[in-house]
Design a protein around this motif. Structure first.
Motif, mmCIF file in Angstrom:
data_model
loop_
_atom_site.group_PDB
_atom_site.id
_atom_site.type_symbol
_atom_site.label_atom_id
_atom_site.label_comp_id
_atom_site.label_asym_id
_atom_site.label_seq_id
_atom_site.Cartn_x
_atom_site.Cartn_y
_atom_site.Cartn_z
ATOM 1 N N THR A 109 0.805 -1.223 0.000
ATOM 2 C CA THR A 109 0.000 0.000 0.000
ATOM 3 C C THR A 109 0.840 1.276 0.000
ATOM 4 O OG1 THR A 109 -0.104 -0.080 2.425
ATOM 5 C CG2 THR A 109 -1.883 -1.180 1.188
ATOM 6 N N SER A 110 2.144 1.143 0.243
ATOM 7 C CA SER A 110 2.975 2.349 0.306
ATOM 8 C C SER A 110 3.263 2.873 -1.100
ATOM 9 C CB SER A 110 4.289 2.048 1.025
ATOM 10 O OG SER A 110 5.132 1.268 0.190
ATOM 11 N N LYS A 111 3.737 4.094 -1.152
ATOM 12 C CA LYS A 111 4.141 4.672 -2.423
ATOM 13 C C LYS A 111 5.450 4.032 -2.898
ATOM 14 C CE LYS A 111 1.890 9.167 -1.915
ATOM 15 N NZ LYS A 111 2.092 10.632 -1.905
ATOM 16 N N ILE A 112 5.594 3.993 -4.213
ATOM 17 C CA ILE A 112 6.773 3.370 -4.821
ATOM 18 C C ILE A 112 7.731 4.456 -5.291
ATOM 19 C CG2 ILE A 112 7.589 1.728 -6.540
ATOM 20 C CD1 ILE A 112 5.620 0.540 -4.533
ATOM 21 N N ASN A 113 9.003 4.273 -5.025
ATOM 22 C CA ASN A 113 10.056 5.155 -5.526
ATOM 23 C C ASN A 113 10.827 4.439 -6.632
ATOM 24 O OD1 ASN A 113 9.472 7.174 -3.616
ATOM 25 N ND2 ASN A 113 10.739 6.146 -2.089
ATOM 26 N N VAL A 114 10.982 5.090 -7.764
ATOM 27 C CA VAL A 114 11.697 4.516 -8.906
ATOM 28 C C VAL A 114 13.025 5.237 -9.060
ATOM 29 C CG1 VAL A 114 11.643 4.117 -11.396
ATOM 30 C CG2 VAL A 114 9.557 3.851 -10.047
ATOM 31 N N TYR A 115 14.067 4.468 -9.394
ATOM 32 C CA TYR A 115 15.413 5.009 -9.551
ATOM 33 C C TYR A 115 15.979 4.572 -10.901
ATOM 34 C CZ TYR A 115 14.846 5.545 -4.520
ATOM 35 O OH TYR A 115 14.362 5.881 -3.283
ATOM 36 N N HIS A 116 16.845 5.390 -11.447
ATOM 37 C CA HIS A 116 17.443 5.092 -12.747
ATOM 38 C C HIS A 116 18.833 4.488 -12.635
ATOM 39 C CE1 HIS A 116 14.700 7.893 -15.355
ATOM 40 N NE2 HIS A 116 14.082 6.817 -14.896
ATOM 41 N N SER A 117 19.333 4.337 -11.432
ATOM 42 C CA SER A 117 20.659 3.726 -11.283
ATOM 43 C C SER A 117 20.833 3.210 -9.869
ATOM 44 C CB SER A 117 21.774 4.723 -11.622
ATOM 45 O OG SER A 117 21.824 5.766 -10.668
ATOM 46 N N ALA A 118 21.801 2.354 -9.727
ATOM 47 C CA ALA A 118 22.214 1.844 -8.421
ATOM 48 C C ALA A 118 23.736 1.813 -8.397
ATOM 49 C CB ALA A 118 21.644 0.453 -8.168
#
Length: 930
Positions: A761-770
């Protein structure tokens, strides 16, 4: 691979790869069991109930001690131990603190921090010309005068002119080692018609080496990268390993020899300082008259390889040798040739004279840790390419400078050349025409400079040369050229040129990878550098695999294995055996070049030098600490850049003065950093060869025993994505993302199999690199350093989509690639559940193709995994970021068909269905993808 550590408890058969895993197992299984309640036996009439140990909560018997885990060990030399002393040479107790620093102003001769920083910026970093410095200071002064009209403050700036700035730099005490000059004497009895080169007096510029070494030893920048005594390094399995110079047999052997020859009363407790020399001609300008110089460099073996390679003022120019020239008619004159060699050796003898007293009687010097020690010098190694080795060793061109194998059969049986053997040969056959020249490869007219110094043997001192012997020599100038020649012989010019073009297209189609240089036009460029050759080696095998026979590919593969093994920064007994095995395989499979008509023989000195690498490694440590690439790189800062800063008139004197000022600024900066007045300036690891190389970064030294692979998401999330899992899956084109993520969370929470999947149910964070951080001692991070690598997963990277491939750990108990799996990162994201963050990656798995590595290339092959034969339903999974080890480079298996010219490198991972796992992408990949 390191051996597994067994559990020492009786009847326990578990083994572990890491000490930490063993400790957890002992505490959880064996120590926890010792606290369990003890029940009285039911059938033992002789045992009364009161005699049974009471159950919990009363204390249980003491647990057995934890098992003794093997540790690494360094055994230091028993006699030359590098004990600390005072300024008079009196030995002190081991824990005595170093003398206090001087109370003088640390910025002297500058007035303060601002003045020093400006001088360092203008002279060392920007390399600003004198006129531009004056113009800048005039503008500064004008600004100050304008300010003075509105305020009472007025100033003329930090310097009056460039002369004022240079004067202050010249007054720096630290790092001072002035240049001196001597000249050759012309023979007054020469006849009138003597050759012009005989009538010229040649100048040689040099420094006092005793002062130069004292400056290196006093540099506090090396305090953590410095060995005071020879040592034997044993790993946790009790096996020998070699890395820095002092870990080799040479330092130990010569320390023992010094102790035996000079006596305990003279040298016991002293510190051995192995002197490393290097020489190589360099051209600064071809267009303006082929201006060339012949610098001589010095370093010491106490400094670690990492510091020597990092150019942290550990390699110092100490001389500029004369380069006699004359008319073309003397080019083949044997007398002129002998004269040049004699002048070369006489010059080095004169330069080294300052060290000769300290080779027998210790001198007192301050060391990087601030302590004083009694040091004794020893000529240890000479870094040179093959032409320079011929010059310095007195050996005939075409012969080996380390062994006496016949030039026509260099791989035949041979003994080592020695100083004593050379003397016997000269005494026995000297003056008998060409006997020494033709039968032994010895130039009787040349006496090596080492003959004038104790314990010095030039044949023993000659080090390996990875750049010219292996990378540019064997790979570029031999194996690559032989490969093209084979294709020409087999297919003819027309077909061979078509193949060459297709190989270039394949090189251009290689997918991007951090730190990997791209070849957009294949091999079609004129000026090759060592970096070009090293970059091409990483991707060469897959590009030619379909065009060469199996034996030729195995020859190239075994050579690549040898090359990557000897370029490691830490080499143990197992690595040494692997080096010898790959060398054997290379010698076996290279016969294909003879049977195919490409070669008639392999008696080539640079290729023959490979047989000496195992012995040189045990003597000198890792080869990358004594490579000519170090002196080649030093040419840039010590010769070429100072020459460009000169006005070209009497340029050498300006080059010398520039070097002297740079050394002083560098020494003062090191002192200020050590005292905490300024911060250290970290080196930039951005490669100049390609914009895309700036994705690897050294994150500092680390204890190798604590180095663990770690992958973390980028610091900032990307905007423009849906914030909830269902919508995100539809947005990125993977509608199963929600179900896969719920399955992932189910596993993370250790829920029962029949329980429902938890909701997110939480918001999702998207990233373009690790960022992947892992222990990579042989890569650019240096010895015992951590390597940082960026994993890209972005829809727009320089306007193209980039989804990098990664390695995921699937079984820690299996070695190498068998315990890993390749996958492609489709999405990097994170969410929270019950106040805990879960960093994740959506992966498309790759399956291993075949049961073992490809026989031609020695590389593993993988292909994308699908649930159906139509390859429309990919095998996807959401995994925790902890599962990932690092990025991995995949190169397509191109097949027998020609590549379309319009194919771009960023399309390769989508177009092809079978890939090589590239273990040559970097040294760390080579160490784990076996």
């Amino acid at each position: 691979m390191a051996p597994k550590i067994p559990c020492s408890f009786p009847s326990c058969i578990r083994t572990f790869k890491k000490n930490g895993d063993l400790t957890k197992h002992v505490n959880r299984v064996h120590h926890a069991g010792s606290l369990a309640p003890v029940e009285p036996p039911n059938n033992d009439p002789t045992l009364d109930f009161e005699q049974v140990p009471p159950a919990f909560p009363f204390p249980s018997p003491s647990p057995p001690p934890p098992p003794q885990i093997p540790q690494e060990e360094k055994k230091f030399h028993p006699y030359l131990t590098g004990d600390i002393c005072d300024e008079q040479g009196n030995y002190l107790p081991p824990n005595t603190p170093p003398p206090p620093r001087s109370t003088e102003s640390p910025w002297s001769p500058f007035q303060g921090q601002a003045q020093f920083h400006l001088a360092d910026l203008l002279f060392r970093k920007v390399e600003m010309s004198q006129g531009n410095i004056d113009e800048l200071l005039d503008i500064w002064s004008l600004y100050e005068r304008q300010c003075a009209q509105t305020t009472e403050h007025s100033s003329n700036g930090p310097f009056n002119s460039h002369k004022d700035l240079y004067r202050l730099i010249d007054n720096i005490v630290q790092g001072d080692a002035s240049w001196k000059c001597f000249q050759s004497v012309v023979d007054e009895s020469l006849p009138v018609n003597a050759s012009e080169w005989q009538k010229i007096s040649y100048q040689v510029w040099y420094r006092d080496l005793d002062i130069v070494i004292a400056n290196i030893l006093a540099n506090p920048e090396f305090r953590n990268d410095f060995d005071v005594a020879p040592y034997v390094h044993l790993d946790s399995a009790g096996k020998r390993s070699w890395a820095d110079f002092m870990s080799g047999n040479f330092a130990w052997r010569h320390a023992t020899q010094i102790y035996e020859e000079e006596g305990a009363a003279t040298v016991k407790g002293a510190m051995l300082v192995p002197v490393i020399l290097g020489a190589d001609k360099t051209t600064v300008s071809i267009a303006t008259g082929h201006v060339e110089y012949h610098p001589l460099y010095l370093s010491i073996g106490n400094i670690t390889n990492a510091s020597r390679r990092a150019h942290r003022n550990a390699v110092i120019p100490i001389g500029f040798l004369a380069i006699p020239k004359s008319d073309r008619k003397y080019d083949n004159d044997p007398n002129f040739r002998v004269f040049k060699k004699k002048l070369y050796h006489a010059s080095i003898v004169a330069i080294l004279q300052a060290l000769k007293p300290g080779m027998k009687i210790p001198v007192i010097r301050k060391c990087p840790d601030g302590h004083f020690r009694r040091v004794i010098y020893d000529l240890a190694a000479f870094i040179a390419d093959y032409p320079e080795q011929v010059y310095v060793s007195g050996v005939v061109q075409g012969w080996c400078c380390r062994c006496n194998a016949m030039f026509s059969d260099l791989d035949g049986t041979a003994d080592r050349r020695t100083r004593e053997l050379d003397g016997i040969l000269r005494e026995e056959y000297g003056g008998e025409g060409r006997t020494l020249w033709d039968n032994f490869g010895v130039d009787e007219h040349v006496t090596p400079f080492t003959e004038h110094f104790p314990r010095a043997d030039i044949h023993e001192m000659l080090s390996f040369d990875l750049l010219h012997q292996i990378i540019k020599g064997c790979f570029k100038d031999m194996l690559m050229d032989w490969t093209w020649e084979y294709l020409l012989l087999k297919h003819g010019d027309k077909r061979a040129n078509e193949i060459f073009d297709d190989i270039d297209h394949r090189l251009a189609a290689v997918p991007a990878f951090p730190g990997l240089r791209r070849f957009p036009h294949g091999r079609r460029f004129k000026q090759w550098t060592g970096n070009d050759s090293k970059a091409l080696m990483k991707i060469f095998l897959p590009a030619v695999a379909e065009y060469l026979p199996d034996e030729m590919m195995k020859c190239l593969s075994s050579f690549m294995d040898f090359c990557y093994l000897v370029r490691r920064s830490d080499i143990n007994e197992d690595t040494l055996k692997a080096i010898e095995s790959s060398l054997q395989a290379f010698h076996h499979y290279r016969e294909i070049f003879r049977t195919s008509g490409v070669r008639e023989h392999f008696s080539i000195p640079r290729m023959h030098s490979m047989v000496h690498y195992p012995l040189c490694i045990t003597d000198f440590g890792s080869p990358n600490g004594l490579c000519s690439s170090i002196t080649e790189s030093r040419h840039i800062t010590a010769v070429k850049k100072p020459w460009r800063r000169s006005n070209r008139y009497n340029a050498l004197s300006q080059i010398l003065l520039t070097n002297q000022r740079l050394d002083k600024l560098s020494a003062l900066r090191s002192m200020l950093v050590n005292a905490g007045f300024i911060l250290p300036s970290g080196p930039s690891h951005t490669s100049q060869s390609d914009l895309f190389d700036a994705e690897n970064e050294d994150v500092g030294p680390v204890d190798s025993g604590q180095a663990q692979a770690d992958v973390k998401l980028a610091r900032t999330r990307e905007s423009g994505y849906p914030r909830f899992i269902a919508e995100l899956g539809e947005h990125v084109g993977h509608p199963t993302l929600e179900e896969l993520t719920r399955q992932f969370l189910h596993e993370q929470l250790n829920l029962s199999e029949d329980s429902d999947l938890p909701h997110i149910t939480s918001k999702i964070n998207v990233y373009h690199s690790a960022i992947a951080v892992f222990f990579a001692p042989s890569d650019r991070a240096g010895i015992r350093g951590m390597q940082q690598e960026r994993i890209r997963c972005t829809p727009s990277w320089y306007s193209i989509e980039r989804r990098d491939c990664v390695l995921a750990t699937i079984d820690e108990d299996k070695p190498g690639f068998r315990g890993l799996s390749a996958a492609r990162a489709l999405l990097l994201f994170s969410f929270r559940h019950e106040k805990k963050a879960y960093p994740c990656a959506l992966l498309h798995w790759f399956n291993v193709y075949g049961q073992r590595r490809d026989s031609k290339t020695g590389l593993w092959q993988v292909r994308p995994a699908f649930h159906d034969q139509a390859q429309e339903n990919p095998c996807l999974a959401v995994v925790h970021l902890d599962t990932l080890a690092r990025g991995v480079h995949l190169i397509p298996v191109y097949g027998s068909q020609r590549l379309p010219v319009e194919l771009k490198y960023y399309q390769s991972l989508d177009v092809f269905k079978l890939f090589y796992v590239n273990k040559y992408a970097d040294y760390h990949s080579n160490e784990i993808l076996f």
